[in-house]
Motif scaffolding. Sequence first.
Motif, PDB file in Angstrom:
ATOM      1  N   LYS A  19      -1.456  15.107  -0.096  1.00 34.59           N
ATOM      2  CA  LYS A  19      -1.821  14.587   1.221  1.00 34.59           C
ATOM      3  C   LYS A  19      -0.608  14.557   2.149  1.00 34.59           C
ATOM      4  O   LYS A  19       0.483  14.168   1.752  1.00 34.59           O
ATOM      5  CB  LYS A  19      -2.395  13.175   1.080  1.00 34.59           C
ATOM      6  CG  LYS A  19      -2.804  12.519   2.380  1.00 34.59           C
ATOM      7  CD  LYS A  19      -3.456  11.159   2.134  1.00 34.59           C
ATOM      8  CE  LYS A  19      -2.470  10.156   1.613  1.00 34.59           C
ATOM      9  NZ  LYS A  19      -3.051   8.780   1.514  1.00 34.59           N
TER      10      LYS A  19
ATOM     11  N   LYS B  16       0.482  13.373   6.234  1.00 28.96           N
ATOM     12  CA  LYS B  16       0.079  12.647   7.439  1.00 28.96           C
ATOM     13  C   LYS B  16       1.249  12.570   8.408  1.00 28.96           C
ATOM     14  O   LYS B  16       2.383  12.308   8.006  1.00 28.96           O
ATOM     15  CB  LYS B  16      -0.384  11.227   7.086  1.00 28.96           C
ATOM     16  CG  LYS B  16      -0.766  10.386   8.297  1.00 28.96           C
ATOM     17  CD  LYS B  16      -1.127   8.963   7.899  1.00 28.96           C
ATOM     18  CE  LYS B  16      -1.407   8.098   9.116  1.00 28.96           C
ATOM     19  NZ  LYS B  16      -1.713   6.684   8.742  1.00 28.96           N
TER      20      LYS B  16
ATOM     21  N   GLU C 256       2.296  11.141  12.573  1.00 28.67           N
ATOM     22  CA  GLU C 256       1.859  10.262  13.655  1.00 28.67           C
ATOM     23  C   GLU C 256       2.931  10.189  14.727  1.00 28.67           C
ATOM     24  O   GLU C 256       4.129  10.092  14.434  1.00 28.67           O
ATOM     25  CB  GLU C 256       1.582   8.871  13.077  1.00 28.67           C
ATOM     26  CG  GLU C 256       0.734   7.977  13.955  1.00 28.67           C
ATOM     27  CD  GLU C 256       0.257   6.766  13.179  1.00 28.67           C
ATOM     28  OE1 GLU C 256      -0.964   6.518  13.154  1.00 28.67           O
ATOM     29  OE2 GLU C 256       1.095   6.065  12.590  1.00 28.67           O
TER      30      GLU C 256
ATOM     31  N   THR D  96      -2.579  11.220  15.614  1.00 27.56           N
ATOM     32  CA  THR D  96      -2.478  11.270  14.156  1.00 27.56           C
ATOM     33  C   THR D  96      -3.096  12.564  13.631  1.00 27.56           C
ATOM     34  O   THR D  96      -4.177  12.962  14.064  1.00 27.56           O
ATOM     35  CB  THR D  96      -3.210  10.072  13.522  1.00 27.56           C
ATOM     36  OG1 THR D  96      -2.724   8.858  14.092  1.00 27.56           O
ATOM     37  CG2 THR D  96      -2.996  10.043  12.018  1.00 27.56           C
TER      38      THR D  96
ATOM     39  N   SER E 184      -3.863  14.467   9.776  1.00 28.99           N
ATOM     40  CA  SER E 184      -3.849  14.315   8.322  1.00 28.99           C
ATOM     41  C   SER E 184      -4.466  15.548   7.670  1.00 28.99           C
ATOM     42  O   SER E 184      -5.415  16.126   8.194  1.00 28.99           O
ATOM     43  CB  SER E 184      -4.648  13.077   7.895  1.00 28.99           C
ATOM     44  OG  SER E 184      -4.144  11.901   8.486  1.00 28.99           O
TER      45      SER E 184
END
Length: 899
Positions: free
Chosen positions: A376, A378, A380, A397, A399
């Motif tokens: 994963k 991510k 931001e 954001t 992801s």
Amino acid sequence: MKKNISLFLMLFFTVLTFAQKTVSGKVTDTDGIAIPSASVTIEEPGKDAILAYGITNSKGEYKVTFTSSESNVDLKVKAFNQKPLTKQVSNSDQTLNFTMQSEATEIKEVQLKTKMITARGDTISYDLKAFNSKNDRTLADVMKKIPGIEVSTDGTIKYQGNAINKFYVNGKDLMEGGYGTINNSLPKDAVQKVEVLENHQPVKILQDKVPSDQAAINIKLKNAVTMTGRGEVGSGFGDPWLWNVKLTPMFFGQKSQWVVNYKTNNMGEQVENEGNILAFGSSWEGRRGNVSQNNWLSVENAEVPNLPVKRYLLNNVHYLSANYLTNIDKKKEWELKANANYTNNAVERESNTLTRDIQQGTQFNTRFLNNFYTDKLKGELIFTKNAKKGFFKNTTTFSQFWNADRALAERAGSIGNEALESPTSSFQNSLSTIIPWKEKMVNFKSYISYQNDKQVLEISPADYLKFPYKDPDDTKFTTIKFTPGTTALQSLRIKSLDTSHSANISFSTKGWTFTPQVGIDFSSDRLITNFDGITDDNKPDFNSLTYENDLKFTKVNPSASVGINYKSEAWSLFSSFPVNFNSMKAEDAFRNVSKSLNKVTFTPNLFAQYSFASFFKASVSGGISNNFGDIQTAYAGSILTSPGGFSVMDPKNPIPETTTKNGGVRLEYRNPLNNLFFNVGYRLSDAKNNLLASSVVNPSGFSVIQYIELENKRTNNSYYAEIGKYFPKFKTNASFSYNNTVSKSQMMRNDDLFDTKTDGNTLGFKFNNTYFSWMSVDFNVTKSWNKQSNIYTTGDLGKSESYNHNLNVFFYPLESHTIGFYWDQINSKMGNTKFNNGFFDVSYQFSWTKKKVDFELKWMNISNRKVFERINVRDATIEQTTMQLRPSQVMLSVKFNFK
């Protein structure tokens, strides 16, 4: 239930209103000049017990509200370089002005003794040195010992039982709610004190206008510019070879802050959740949450023990994160924040379960061996201006998930291999701005989210699956006969678009703030699914539309609301009265079916809080909400959501509707003068649904879940109480908690419709002590009693008990030497069946004090307990489960501060 509510409300408002008196006035010197920061206390005559206190403001004005059964009380006024005053006054509302005489004091020797807990206005400050022990190293180690503060197992910090809304370091919100990294890795030696900001409104332009019922935490460091951090490197003996590396440098300056975090281990520490958002701020800041996948499909999962994660987590994890904050203007009003994290994790899990089906009078065994793979990323980017003259916040954001799950499943003698691939892409942007306009405020909010989920579930051999099936020409259920050696394949793809836009204008007068708002929410989901399999007799026909979906589900929700807020010295009120114009449409292209719902709803919510007698806060809350389902309850084709069974929706079913009503009352007491905190409350909720899940379960536990049109409801009532006190003389922090929850619901299983009632009671006790220089103790214990009753679990059959405790004892035989003993005990009981699970660890630590380096040797799971046993009561089954644990292991670690 109504009697219980009435009794609780009667007691609640009796406490609220009994003998409340207010004394107010002004304090001046002999020249008539106001004296600020003078303390005014109310005490019972002849007793060293403070009932209430207040501090004069810049105009010398004070106001103290107190509760006492005495006819008279002592009022004392103290100020620097002034002669103290004491006056006995009647227990009544009155205005008293005081003139203080100057009194110069010759101080021969000054000894500073820092108070452990101090309060000023809505801020309570804890001196960290008063609560730490020799074995504590990080902020998290000490935080859990502070009275009134609780740290949950997931890392959430709670104050007086409620989650905080912000976590600041020197007044800056670097982590934007994902504060686990700092809490777990900030050395305690860098911290001066922990501040609790009660009723904290994080948006500065709204302070004193729009109140809040949540508190925030501010970590005040010893230095304005701090370079610090925590590191650990460890290796150990086990199967396989063990490692543990933690490197978390951090910097906190007046203009910029940053944290870099890399953690990897295969010895059972769950570090990947440190990036989870735990504090969500204010709704005025825009929408924010943890991004997750739409997990429609899953493999069969092994059970998880109710143990500390380190006891059972068989992992191999790498977690990397970076957080950066900087001011981009000279006034330090604008902030730029950039956050990113990456997780690569592999987890193994195994359990064996013997299930006794009370309804069918059968039993069967299941065994699941899982491998879960998480990959994963991510990122931001946040721009923020938070000033008294305006607010702006934009959060972007992105992801990406590349997750995969595997399972080796055994059920009633059959064996199957299960594999799930589930890549996901997700994007969100949230914007909120508040612009002052004359005496008013204009707020614009916009939220856009797009997510693309693709999931493929494969089961081989397909004849592992023994699903119930009813031929359209038959009235009885049979079993689907998959062809041996073939594969069953379920594919799913869903694309989701969600948008929300609103505008409001706020104006204030005499403490009241009124906010009319208009908005529109729009969402669109496209679902495409297909199931493939081969059967011996072509029953059912998997090439038919029964096992396919091509569905478009749209929601349009215009709304208009009025927010009413009030803020005064004693009262806080915030409420919203929205009218929603709900419009939903589900279009099934395969079946040429289109159904819609158009409905106007009124969903008010209210929170009111009253502060009295300096230490008390009483509050009441309530609201109504409506949920009209989503695409997960609107599809018509069968979907194999799990190898355990199909989920089926009737095309003729209406769009789901759920109406929920909730309410609660709460009383808080926090007195930093005697280190006592408590809260007590009652919550209730009532949810009404128009669809009910009906399951058909065969003797092997395989099922088909159908949703039928039948009104049903779920109720939940909960009483709770917690009291905690710090005893400075004994250096002891102790707290008790109690919770009783009664829930009622309806369900249908194998054509039997029945009600289930669950009555759960939990009693907890926490204790930590650092009185002795040669020993410190941490002890937590929880005892639970539960009873579930329905037409199957009657009498004592549905009764169960559990007992959990965690004991950590540290001995300090010599300077710089620490011996630790750890004992986790988890017991469960149902009828004559009892399981007692005890776990023991021991450690030795040598501290190189000058360099702030620790060398630790730790032996975990000394008895080499390899399985955990538990018994559970379900709605119509009783499960006895054995779960795999981590074996005995020995770790040698070096722990250090970066500076």
